[in-house]
Design an enzyme around this catalytic site. Sequence first.
Site, PDB file in Angstrom:
ATOM      1  N   CYS A  98       0.656  -1.306  -0.078  1.00  0.00           N
ATOM      2  CA  CYS A  98      -0.130   0.024   0.138  1.00  0.00           C
ATOM      3  C   CYS A  98       0.955   1.183   0.002  1.00  0.00           C
ATOM      4  O   CYS A  98       0.305   2.298  -0.235  1.00  0.00           O
ATOM      5  CB  CYS A  98      -0.901  -0.045   1.513  1.00  0.00           C
ATOM      6  N   ASN A 126     -10.265   0.879   2.178  1.00  0.00           N
ATOM      7  CA  ASN A 126      -8.806   0.789   1.753  1.00  0.00           C
ATOM      8  C   ASN A 126      -8.630   0.435   0.356  1.00  0.00           C
ATOM      9  O   ASN A 126      -8.810  -0.620   0.132  1.00  0.00           O
ATOM     10  CB  ASN A 126      -8.262  -0.307   2.729  1.00  0.00           C
TER      11      ASN A 126
END
Length: 496
Positions: free
Chosen positions: A221, A422
């Site tokens: 990420c 997310n």
Amino acid sequence: MTSLNIKLLYHYILTNLFNLCLFPLTAFLAGKASHLTKSDLLMFLSHLQDNLITVIVLFTFTIFCLVLYIVTKPKQIYLVDYSCYLPPDHLKVSISSVMDIFYELRKVDPLCEVGCDDSSLEFMRKVLERSGLGDETYVPLGLHQVPPQKTFAAIKDETEQVIKGALENLFENTKVNPREIGILVINSSMFNPTPSLSAMVINTFKLRSNIKSFNLGGMGCSAGVIAIDLAKDLLHVHKNTYALVISTENITITAYAGENRSMNVSNCLFRIGGAAILLSNKPRDKRRSKYKLAHTVRTHTGADDMSYRCVQQEEDEMGKVGVRLSKDITTVAGTAVKKNISTLGPLILPLSEKLLYFVSFIAKKLLKEKIKNYYVPDLKLAINHFCIHAGGRGVLDVLEKNLRLSPIDVEASRSTLHRFGNTSSSSIWYELAYIEAKGRMKKGDKAWQIALGSGFKCNSAVWVALRNVKASANSPWEHCIDRYPVPDTCVENGKS
């Protein structure tokens, strides 16, 4: 006078120390100059004539240093604009529909015919209700189908739709011809087909043949800032060009239908999303750009075993592949952020905070038993807006506490988590878009993007607003910004 006022006064004096000293010095020199006579001036000119060679050498050396500084100084990197992908409404999912998707996914999985029970589904439901995600996040089309599809075609379709959607909007807003792009950097951790995603973009938008293209895979990420950092380095080498950065992730390929609870957590948090960013090193683009890049700092704690293993793709006991999230992730994230700040802090903090930290460092070395912790710098004296990766509610809670941030400082992150979930490496761009949509980004403001990812990595990018920045056309928050931030109770229940 309160301690807060004393600290603000201390900060003001040190921040403006040069100006405060310059005024009396200027007044003193002006007073001296007013008493100079004609004979004093003639004497000074005579002195210069007697030392003409020295004056010429000093002047030449000064000009040489000035030219050398101008030639070697790295060019400014400008963020012309960026675009976050907004999926169509038919891809929206509520918490209950997410549960339905994974119930159907388990039904068609041959490995779930034996040895599977409903306890993991109940665990997922509890996690979802406490996750901070709302009822308007998105999942790919393949997972909406009954039964859900995890075929290569469905996986590829998800990534292509995200990238094309973000790029089409970016090119429409910037009016840049795709053939002007000289550098292309794409990051996608889980899905890296052949031909590559960068080749797909080059083919779809007919980019030129001498483009410098790169694909970053498996970097988690935090790869969005890594891609920005790589593009920055390339723009310092290749003059007068554009760099296109694309950050995305694939949710279809990571959908997990097993019993391992640490792998089920990722099903609850990750959602579809992506962002396309246009950077430029052309001086003329400064007038129309939103930001200039001030700093990028990358921190990798992978040498530590606990950090390396806290986010890992692997097989479970039944041979099913998933992404396991360790319970240590909040601790690991906190440690990585501290190390990142130790590098970034000296670059951005004012002199007043650097001095306090230095004093606390010396005091702790001398008085180890009496002083437990170092002084924590007030980052809000250097940063106006925080874009903390919306990895999950627990991570945001820890960083809010450790960095001593207020609720409004993490509002963009919590709102992004609630509205979009997310979205991996692109989440920091949805957060920046949120701040713009709220009308909070003023000229000269500094925005800090903090990205966390597997490995374990913490990467930072600091941007300076070149003007009062408004949201671009077709912003992902365009039709819902008035509903945010949601009340705390709504975040806790996962409903809007």
